[in-house]
Write an enzyme that holds these catalytic residues in place. Structure first.
Site, PDB file in Angstrom:
ATOM      1  N   SER A  37       0.618  -0.978   0.163  1.00  0.00           N
ATOM      2  CA  SER A  37      -0.162   0.053  -0.199  1.00  0.00           C
ATOM      3  C   SER A  37       0.976   1.142   0.367  1.00  0.00           C
ATOM      4  O   SER A  37       2.045   1.221   0.588  1.00  0.00           O
ATOM      5  CB  SER A  37      -1.120   0.271   1.084  1.00  0.00           C
ATOM      6  OG  SER A  37      -1.560   1.438   1.221  1.00  0.00           O
TER       7      SER A  37
ATOM      8  N   TYR B 180      -1.947  -1.661  10.307  1.00  0.00           N
ATOM      9  CA  TYR B 180      -2.152  -1.761   8.986  1.00  0.00           C
ATOM     10  C   TYR B 180      -0.557  -0.867   8.645  1.00  0.00           C
ATOM     11  O   TYR B 180      -0.025  -1.926   7.242  1.00  0.00           O
ATOM     12  CB  TYR B 180      -3.139  -1.168   8.950  1.00  0.00           C
ATOM     13  CG  TYR B 180      -3.323  -0.746   7.178  1.00  0.00           C
ATOM     14  CD1 TYR B 180      -3.968  -2.188   6.497  1.00  0.00           C
ATOM     15  CD2 TYR B 180      -3.155   0.181   5.864  1.00  0.00           C
ATOM     16  CE1 TYR B 180      -4.795  -2.827   5.151  1.00  0.00           C
ATOM     17  CE2 TYR B 180      -3.818  -0.368   4.808  1.00  0.00           C
ATOM     18  CZ  TYR B 180      -4.095  -1.085   4.328  1.00  0.00           C
ATOM     19  OH  TYR B 180      -4.727  -1.170   2.602  1.00  0.00           O
TER      20      TYR B 180
END
Ligand code: NAD
Length: 260
Positions: A142, A155
């Site tokens: 990401s 995350y």
């Protein structure tokens, strides 16, 4: 037919980015495995692909469960004779400031993203090494593999760690013809993102439109979401790349939100 007869396992392929990668790879003549926690959606995705003439298989797999991963990958290797491509993509999001984050939620997210990446990689590498013709591993990172945002500690930590895992797999795998790379998308409007728009609005005390404009897309060059098709195209490029010239890398696909 850039992936003709290649066997590709895509985790989390019953939805969002993974589903588009499975569809794109099927169009390029890969044999595609939809490995997902959600068997009904995985079956539906596999059935759609089969209807269009592709070879597709749905496998139930919780990527954080060692036994399910080993059994699922063995089932694929038995059916198709090996594994050539792993897309380690399954993932979730959790929104909370560190001060309020429960250990349970921290561990759950780390287990799916990191244990999942490790377990699926290990299971697939055994087949890639044994085959003598190598393979490729692609991790779904990401922009949060490179940047931090508030409210996303587990995350951001997990996505950064995937780059480390990828580099080790690139170094160890080279002698066996195995390449490893990370794709780092910006915001893509999948169920994972739709869910966090109201959650972030609540945490930050702003409207959902403001979350989209001033949080998610603020730093992009054009205020646009990245699409599942954009990410799938990069996955295809990496999966079809012919040699070790492109390994151990992380490619950001984010409308310029993050620039290397
Ligand atoms: P999504 O929610 O649309 O799809 C995720 C899929 O993963 C679902 O089918 C779900 O059933 C599956 N899954 C969840 N937990 C699992 C588990 N334990 N085992 C197996 N499957 C499991 O989400 P998405 O947006 O397509 O996300 C896919 C990946 O892309 C994730 O790793 C996510 O972090 C990453 N990513 C997403 C974005 C974005 O903006 N959507 C941006 C960057 C990275």
């Amino acid at each position: 037919m850039r992936l003709k007869d290649k066997v590709a396992i895509v985790t989390g392929a019953a939805s969002g980015i993974g589903k588009d990668i499975a569809q794109t790879f099927a169009r390029e003549s890969a044999k595609v495995v939809i490995a997902d926690l959600n068997l009904d959606s995985a079956n539906a995705t596999a059935a759609e692909l089969q209807k269009s003439g592709a070879t597709a298989l749905a496998v139930t797999m919780d990527v954080s469960n060692e036994q399910q991963v080993n059994t699922g990958v063995a089932q694929v290797a038995d059916k198709f004779g090996g594994v050539d491509i792993l897309i380690s993509n399954a993932g979730i999001q959790h929104i909370d400031p560190v001060v309020d984050l429960s250990f349970e939620n921290w561990r759950k997210l780390i287990a799916i993203h990191l244990d999942g990446a490790f377990l699926t990689t290990r299971a697939c590498l055994k087949h890639m090494y044994r085959s003598g013709h190598g393979g490729t591993v692609i991790y779904m990172g990401s922009v949060h593999s490179k940047e931090a945002s508030p409210l996303k500690a587990p995350y951001v930590a997990a996505k950064h760690a995937l780059i480390g895992l990828c580099k080790v797999v690139a170094k160890e795998g080279a002698a066996h013809g195995v390449r490893a790379n990370v794709i780092c998308p910006g915001f893509v409007r999948t169920p994972l993102v739709e869910k966090q728009i109201p959650e972030q609005a609540k945490e930050l005390g702003i409207s959902e439109q403001e979350v989209i404009k001033n949080v998610m897309l603020k730093e992009t060059v054009d205020g646009e979401f990245t699409t599942t098709a954009d990410v799938a195209e990069v996955a295809l490029f990496l999966a079809a790349f012919p040699n070790n010239a492109l390994t151990g890398q992380s490619i950001v696909v984010s409308h310029g939100w993050f620039m290397q």
